[in-house]
Write a protein that holds these residues in place. Structure first.
Motif, mmCIF file in Angstrom:
data_model
loop_
_atom_site.group_PDB
_atom_site.id
_atom_site.type_symbol
_atom_site.label_atom_id
_atom_site.label_comp_id
_atom_site.label_asym_id
_atom_site.label_seq_id
_atom_site.Cartn_x
_atom_site.Cartn_y
_atom_site.Cartn_z
ATOM 1 N N MET A 86 -38.686 -39.383 -38.824
ATOM 2 C CA MET A 86 -40.138 -39.271 -38.649
ATOM 3 C C MET A 86 -40.580 -37.967 -38.002
ATOM 4 N N GLY A 87 -39.646 -37.113 -37.664
ATOM 5 C CA GLY A 87 -39.990 -35.871 -36.982
ATOM 6 C C GLY A 87 -39.681 -35.968 -35.505
ATOM 7 N N HIS A 88 -39.826 -34.849 -34.794
ATOM 8 C CA HIS A 88 -39.566 -34.788 -33.350
ATOM 9 C C HIS A 88 -38.123 -35.151 -33.020
ATOM 10 N N PHE A 135 -31.745 -38.057 -32.393
ATOM 11 C CA PHE A 135 -31.695 -39.472 -32.003
ATOM 12 C C PHE A 135 -31.762 -40.340 -33.243
ATOM 13 N N ILE A 136 -30.702 -41.112 -33.476
ATOM 14 C CA ILE A 136 -30.631 -41.957 -34.664
ATOM 15 C C ILE A 136 -30.435 -43.403 -34.216
ATOM 16 N N CYS A 155 -40.819 -41.126 -28.434
ATOM 17 C CA CYS A 155 -41.796 -40.036 -28.549
ATOM 18 C C CYS A 155 -42.073 -39.364 -27.210
ATOM 19 N N ASP A 156 -41.587 -39.922 -26.136
ATOM 20 C CA ASP A 156 -41.746 -39.333 -24.807
ATOM 21 C C ASP A 156 -40.728 -38.196 -24.671
ATOM 22 N N ARG A 157 -41.210 -36.976 -24.572
ATOM 23 C CA ARG A 157 -40.315 -35.806 -24.519
ATOM 24 C C ARG A 157 -39.378 -35.825 -23.313
ATOM 25 N N LEU A 177 -32.050 -38.092 -22.548
ATOM 26 C CA LEU A 177 -31.039 -38.621 -23.471
ATOM 27 C C LEU A 177 -30.107 -37.515 -23.959
ATOM 28 N N LYS A 178 -30.653 -36.337 -24.270
ATOM 29 C CA LYS A 178 -29.815 -35.217 -24.711
ATOM 30 C C LYS A 178 -28.857 -34.779 -23.602
ATOM 31 N N ALA A 179 -29.322 -34.840 -22.356
ATOM 32 C CA ALA A 179 -28.504 -34.394 -21.228
ATOM 33 C C ALA A 179 -27.476 -35.433 -20.794
#
Length: 160
Positions: free
Chosen positions: A59-61, A99-100, A127-129, A135-137
């Motif tokens: 969906m993007g982002h 994120f999947i 959608c919360d940046r 999550l990436k960290a």
């Protein structure tokens, strides 16, 4: 009583995949045996890819929500892959997916309603940046799980 859908064992941190199909295959193969008992995993991957051919779930982002229905599945299964570097995925904004969330549901009328509720709530959450950056960290499965499910009683989106 509600049952939590996302278990730590269903999280794939550091997902490194060449493309969308590779990512889906790696996530499904990483699921523990009890997650998909007696289920043909290759068939699940094929169903997910078929769903993506109908229209992308990216969906993007940096978010993709691939999902499918299977007669082999009797209870909903949620899996989550985090790719810090991103996976090439046909997405609405043409950016890599980080994120999947994979959702596998039984074939039933109730499952369609459940799918809409779960996907809507996951989308809202991701959608919360600031959540995305944390999550990436995150480096461990436990860290990722705690970010998504800090208190099970407060996460109706990931419960049945």
């Amino acid at each position: 009583m509600a049952r939590l859908l996302l278990h730590e064992e269903n999280i794939v941190p550091g997902l490194d995949a060449l493309n969308q199909e590779d990512a889906l295959r790696k996530i499904i193969e990483a699921l523990p045996a009890w997650s998909l008992p007696g289920v043909n995993r290759q068939k699940i991957v094929e169903l997910l890819i078929l769903r993506e051919q109908i229209g992308t779930t990216a969906m993007g982002h940096g978010i993709a929500l691939p999902h499918c229905f299977s007669p082999q599945v009797h209870n909903p299964v949620v899996a989550f892959g985090v790719s810090p570097n991103g996976v090439p995925f046909p997405s609405l904004d043409e950016r890599p997916v980080h994120f999947i969330f994979v959702l596998i549901l039984p074939q039933s009328d109730a499952a369609e309603r459940q799918k809409r509720k779960i996907l809507r709530n996951i989308k809202w959450f991701l959608c919360d940046r600031s959540v995305q950056e944390r999550l990436k960290a995150a480096r461990t499965i436990s860290e990722i799980h705690h970010l998504i499910v800090p208190e099970p009683q407060c996460v109706p989106a990931l419960e049945v």
